[in-house]
Write a protein that holds these residues in place. Sequence first.
Motif, PDB file in Angstrom:
ATOM      1  N   ARG A  94      34.655  40.765  39.308  1.00 12.95           N
ATOM      2  CA  ARG A  94      34.880  41.670  38.180  1.00 12.95           C
ATOM      3  C   ARG A  94      34.848  40.898  36.857  1.00 12.95           C
ATOM      4  N   ARG A 136      31.882  41.059  32.982  1.00  8.89           N
ATOM      5  CA  ARG A 136      32.176  41.321  31.569  1.00  8.89           C
ATOM      6  C   ARG A 136      30.927  41.079  30.727  1.00  8.89           C
ATOM      7  N   GLU A 187      48.990  39.258  48.122  1.00 10.63           N
ATOM      8  CA  GLU A 187      48.067  40.364  47.909  1.00 10.63           C
ATOM      9  C   GLU A 187      47.589  40.962  49.235  1.00 10.63           C
ATOM     10  N   GLU A 218      39.913  34.614  38.869  1.00 12.77           N
ATOM     11  CA  GLU A 218      39.698  36.041  38.661  1.00 12.77           C
ATOM     12  C   GLU A 218      38.933  36.343  37.378  1.00 12.77           C
ATOM     13  N   GLN A 219      38.895  35.390  36.461  1.00 13.28           N
ATOM     14  CA  GLN A 219      38.089  35.586  35.259  1.00 13.28           C
ATOM     15  C   GLN A 219      36.609  35.332  35.529  1.00 13.28           C
ATOM     16  N   PRO A 268      37.265  48.395  31.798  1.00 13.90           N
ATOM     17  CA  PRO A 268      37.581  47.199  31.010  1.00 13.90           C
ATOM     18  C   PRO A 268      39.063  47.141  30.639  1.00 13.90           C
ATOM     19  N   ARG A 324      46.159  44.310  41.112  1.00 19.64           N
ATOM     20  CA  ARG A 324      44.838  43.712  40.944  1.00 19.64           C
ATOM     21  C   ARG A 324      43.794  44.785  40.672  1.00 19.64           C
ATOM     22  N   PHE A 325      42.940  44.523  39.684  1.00 24.17           N
ATOM     23  CA  PHE A 325      41.793  45.384  39.423  1.00 24.17           C
ATOM     24  C   PHE A 325      40.518  44.583  39.652  1.00 24.17           C
ATOM     25  N   PHE A 374      41.082  46.059  33.661  1.00 25.05           N
ATOM     26  CA  PHE A 374      40.883  44.651  33.969  1.00 25.05           C
ATOM     27  C   PHE A 374      41.589  43.776  32.936  1.00 25.05           C
ATOM     28  N   TYR A 391      45.269  43.753  33.727  1.00 26.91           N
ATOM     29  CA  TYR A 391      45.540  42.928  34.905  1.00 26.91           C
ATOM     30  C   TYR A 391      45.444  41.448  34.568  1.00 26.91           C
ATOM     31  N   MET A 392      44.458  41.110  33.767  1.00 30.02           N
ATOM     32  CA  MET A 392      44.162  39.713  33.482  1.00 30.02           C
ATOM     33  C   MET A 392      45.070  39.118  32.404  1.00 30.02           C
ATOM     34  N   PHE A 393      45.334  39.891  31.371  1.00 26.95           N
ATOM     35  CA  PHE A 393      45.932  39.285  30.178  1.00 26.95           C
ATOM     36  C   PHE A 393      47.233  39.909  29.688  1.00 26.95           C
ATOM     37  N   TRP A 404      47.039  34.291  47.656  1.00 26.93           N
ATOM     38  CA  TRP A 404      46.384  35.567  47.973  1.00 26.93           C
ATOM     39  C   TRP A 404      46.840  36.122  49.316  1.00 26.93           C
TER      40      TRP A 404
END
Lengths: 1003, 107, 191
Positions: free
Chosen positions: A896, A900, A751, A710-711, B35, B28-29, B38, B41-43, A747
């Motif tokens: 997503r 970034r 989800e 997801e990162q 930002p 989940r985003f 997200f 959601y992530m951290f 997943w």
Amino acid sequence: MSTRLSKGGRLIDRTAAMEFSFNGKRMRGFRGDTLAAALLANDQMLVGRSFKYHRPRGIVASGAEEPNALVNMGAGGRFEPNQRTTTTELFDGLAATSQNHFPSLDFDVGVVNNYAARFLPAGFYYKTFMHPRPFWKHVFEPIVRQSAGLGKAPKERDEDRYEQAYAFCDLLVVGGGIAGLQAALIAGAAGARVILLEQTPHWGGRAPVDGDVIDGAPAEAWIDATLEALGKMENVTLKARTMAFGSYDHGYVLAEERVADHTPGDGRPKKRLWRIRAAKVLSAQGAIERPLSFAGNDIPGVMLASAVRDYVVNWAVSPGDRTVVVTNNDDAYRTVLALKGAGLEVAAVVDARAQVTGALPAQARAMGIRIETGRGVVKVKGGKRVTGVCIGLQAGEGAVLDEIACDAVAMSGGWSPVVHLWSHCGGKLHWDRRHHMFRPDPARPPITHDGSPMVIPAGAANGALSAAEALSDAAEQGVAAVKALGLKGRTTPLGKADPVEEAAMEPVWIMPQGAGPKLKMKMWLDYQNDVKVSDVQLAAREGYTSVEHTKRYTTLGMATDQGKLSNINGLAVLADALHEDIPAVGTTTFRPPYTPVTIGALAGESRGEIFQPLRRSPMHEWHEAQGAYMEPVGLWRRPYCYPRAGETHEQAVHREILNTRAKVGMLDASTLGKIVVRGPDAGRFLDMLYTNVMSTLPVGKCRYGLMCNEQGFLSDDGVVVRLAEDTWLCHTTSGGADRIHGWMEDWLQCEWWDWQVFTANVTEQYAQIAVAGPDARKVLEKLGGMDVSKEALPFMTFVEGHLGGLPARVHRISFSGELSYEIAVPASHGLALWQALIAAGADYGVMPYGTEAMHIMRAEKGFIMIGDETDGTVIPQDLGLDWAISKKKADFLGKRGQERSFLASPDRWKLVGFETLDGSVIEDGAYVPEEGVNGNGQRNVQGRVTSTYYSPTLKKGIAMGLLKNGPARMDEVVEFTRMSGGTTKARVVNPVFLDPKGEKQDV
Amino acid sequence: MLLLECPYCGVKAEETELAPGGEAHLKRFGPGSAPEEFEAYMFARKNPKGVHFERWRHAYGCGKWFLAARDTATLEVFGTYPAQTSEPPADLVEKIRARRPDWKGYK
Amino acid sequence: MSDLSAKPVSALGGASFDGFAKVREIGPLGMITLRAKPGTKGLDQAVKAAVGTGLPAVRRMEWSGPADTGRGCGWMSPDEFLLILPYAEVSTALAALEQALKGEHALAVDVSDARAVFRIEGEKAGQVLAKLCPADIDRLEPGELRRTRVAQVAGAFWAGEGGYTLVSFRSVAGYVMGLLSHSAMAGSELG
């Protein structure tokens, strides 16, 4: 001197004599002896030297709490250091040696430390080995290493075998003394599934030695009857020689069973680790007697009073002809009675209490024994053996009033309940002001998964020290346990012990209470770690007010002691020095293991061939028979190369590559992950999972795909095959199959649980073989059964059918850049297919190739490798894989994350190829330095190599790597670091070194 | 070592039969999210001392993910439930409130 | 040109060990992973057609004849079943499943070759498993299929006539055989 008495000894069998040796000296003992008892019977009181001062040390205790009598057992593959003689059962041929001395036990040069003791105070090492810093490695470290540790580690492979076993019960009763037996009987009668553990080979604990009377008869009669009753209960399991050494979350208890410790070499496992899951744990671990702190309390011949009577009663061993008993309580008078009963002399009882009134002292008085009340031992006389004691007023400062000759001293400072299993998992203690001891606080028990108390203490472990109290407490706790288990108690006859009237003990933490520094320097708190009253007081003066800090600073209660003997006395001395109440100072944390556990038992079966699971492909044996050099890939073992006689691995790899490029090679690719994905929503699901589009892949076609977390970082790659309209087959990396399957299920289950998709990991169902090289097609055609022509089976397609009579799925995919077929057959036919291909390929010069050849060939082609070009911080865009990232999809895992802003920076390190100017090979892990240093003073870097090889095809060093803004720097020359100094110059080039148009694979 | 009952197959599995999966009930985003969303959601993780909701997979058993509510300090397990939900079942919340009156709720 | 005999080879070629219990690698055994949710139209009939049993209850095995003989179906998870049948009948059974579940959401795959199967026999066979699995062997219920950890790998077992049948992945068959042999060594009985 210590000796064997001519009569008595309830645990020894005088008809079974046994020979053993101590430091090479031959000695005799009997079956039923502990090694400690047998040593004492042979007048071997001196058994070791202390850790720091190398002072002579004798046997102090009779059980697991023994701090001194640690010896080396056995030799060679059965050598074992630090074995407590008090828990070692004697066997014929036992060979023990003392440890921690040089050159001999009787004459030890290390004893100079003793004379230098005033220069070796608490924290000596911390204070001394600090400066200057350069001395650490070559001066301080060797000194510390030389003097560190108790025994020596074994050098040879352990000849014994070990194992583990799982057990489950409603109630685990720990401790086979009268309290444990009583509680087990109650729970057993109520129908609970009970396991009862006892650390020694004998049941009944102290009661028979203490002369307790149960139901009007000597305790032994009740113990035998109870054992018989328990033996008849199918729901009760009794295990002797088993030490529960740790309690853990949710009723999990570890115990070590000494299966064949006393019968070495009989083929049984030496030890067995029990992993027990109990709904409730009843701790009937008993109590441990405390030493008294007087000067010279460590001289051989000074023993716990309870140990003295154990040796007399259990093993008919007299620790000395004339014993002085030193006490602050009535219980020690039982030792007086035992000694007198065995016909031995009690020179005097030195009782710190001014008033001595109990029933037991009265019996001693009636025997005419000298009782000195209000007195204490000022100091013990003797060196390697007690020769006498000087006594004075307990209330005084150490003036000697009298000197009494003796060859043994029996001391008793009261008792401490064994609270370890209660405390390991968070049970709290409170201070019992009557008995001056910590005992379990029923209001703050350790709790289990349902929030209810996990451990139920009973008997002496619960502070019920006398037999009468212990049995009645055990009955109460046993009934409570039954109730807590939701069972209905059934009545069972319960044992009742005759009460013995005992007067209160008096807390004595230093003897005499006003002793000066000179005496305190000879008062040992922790025999094993050489911690004295003066050390704890020094620590307090230096500001160590926390008991945990003091423990570490002084080493009080460390190593095998774990607070068994030293804890309470040490705490009391610390509390006194801090002018605090003992409960306010508290105890150190009790941590498992209660007693040392051999690493062998913890490892269990996990050693040698079954140390860890090795995954083998269906062709594994063939590879090994060919002399393949295997390498680990996850838990798999894969052929790295197949060296021929006289070949180095490098030569073999180069031969395999050149042969594959020129003729044909074969790779065992069975380890590739294979996951079937099926369902109406499978296409949509795979579009979320992969960065590119898989839903549009036509049936019969193959497509390379990337998966990100997801990162947005690259996590796995592989070829996806569309088997049918609603069915895909996803290939993953060799190490990634389970992880990716788990990822898919995560997943789908957590989800998108409304999506209709099923997955199945079929990795091991298929053996997979890559046949690659210009002649690959001819080899397959020779096997026959299907049309493998370019027209029938073009590049990036697959077909199912029969090849050489076997059901097979044949893919036209290539990781080498050559004309290549990857053939999957059921694993049960893998070896047959492999051998058939080898035979069919013989005319074309087929050779198997290993993983290293595969790696180099893919690097020549500029194909990335997960784990080489990626490290969890690399996005596909960094690797120039933008073409494999869908721009059309609204969403996929990682999309997503990749949006970034920092991932769009032009300064990202990106994939390029490198060619050295001199044709040499860039070192693995080499960096491209940049000018300047970072905030930590480290040299700045602008890139690094990710794959670097000598290419036998191109006959030069080639490399792939990540370089800051790399693709914009083509043809630039950069410099890579070298381990030996200097740099390697390399030109930035396209990472595809061979056949950039891909013409060779698409023929 | 923890003991958790798998809500799918009923096995009271010990920790070694399970694989941990971190905090439960994360939302989940994906693309288009802010930002901050997200990042959360992530951290951002709660890591509480006390009542906590976690994901566990019965990895050596039926292979299913389930959710567990337990106290991270005392290790008391309030309950386990299937993962196909975006919030804890009401009866479990009720039970936790009874056991931990000071609990602020799962959000 | 090639004329390969299609005789399947099990992972260990029928290795065996005699200790206080007898350990044998058996197989290859036909096995099908069937993923479908109970209630799927045609599921009961599909299983019946493939192996002749009804759908098993949670954590149970169903056998078409006496237990542990030939054809059976085990509950693996809420939407997964393990069909057991003679190796040679797998493709026919797969076809039958495909037919019976046509148009339904289900997945049936052959996993016969992905597995290794062991028999552990003898009065104390359960102790061999008790040394390796964190499962309460003594409380295994009749007909129960227990999936768990066997030392460091996944496994599943059930009790049958005179012992237990244990299934592991094929690649670790040597490891599992090593574990079972170590645990079954004479003299190491648990009591």
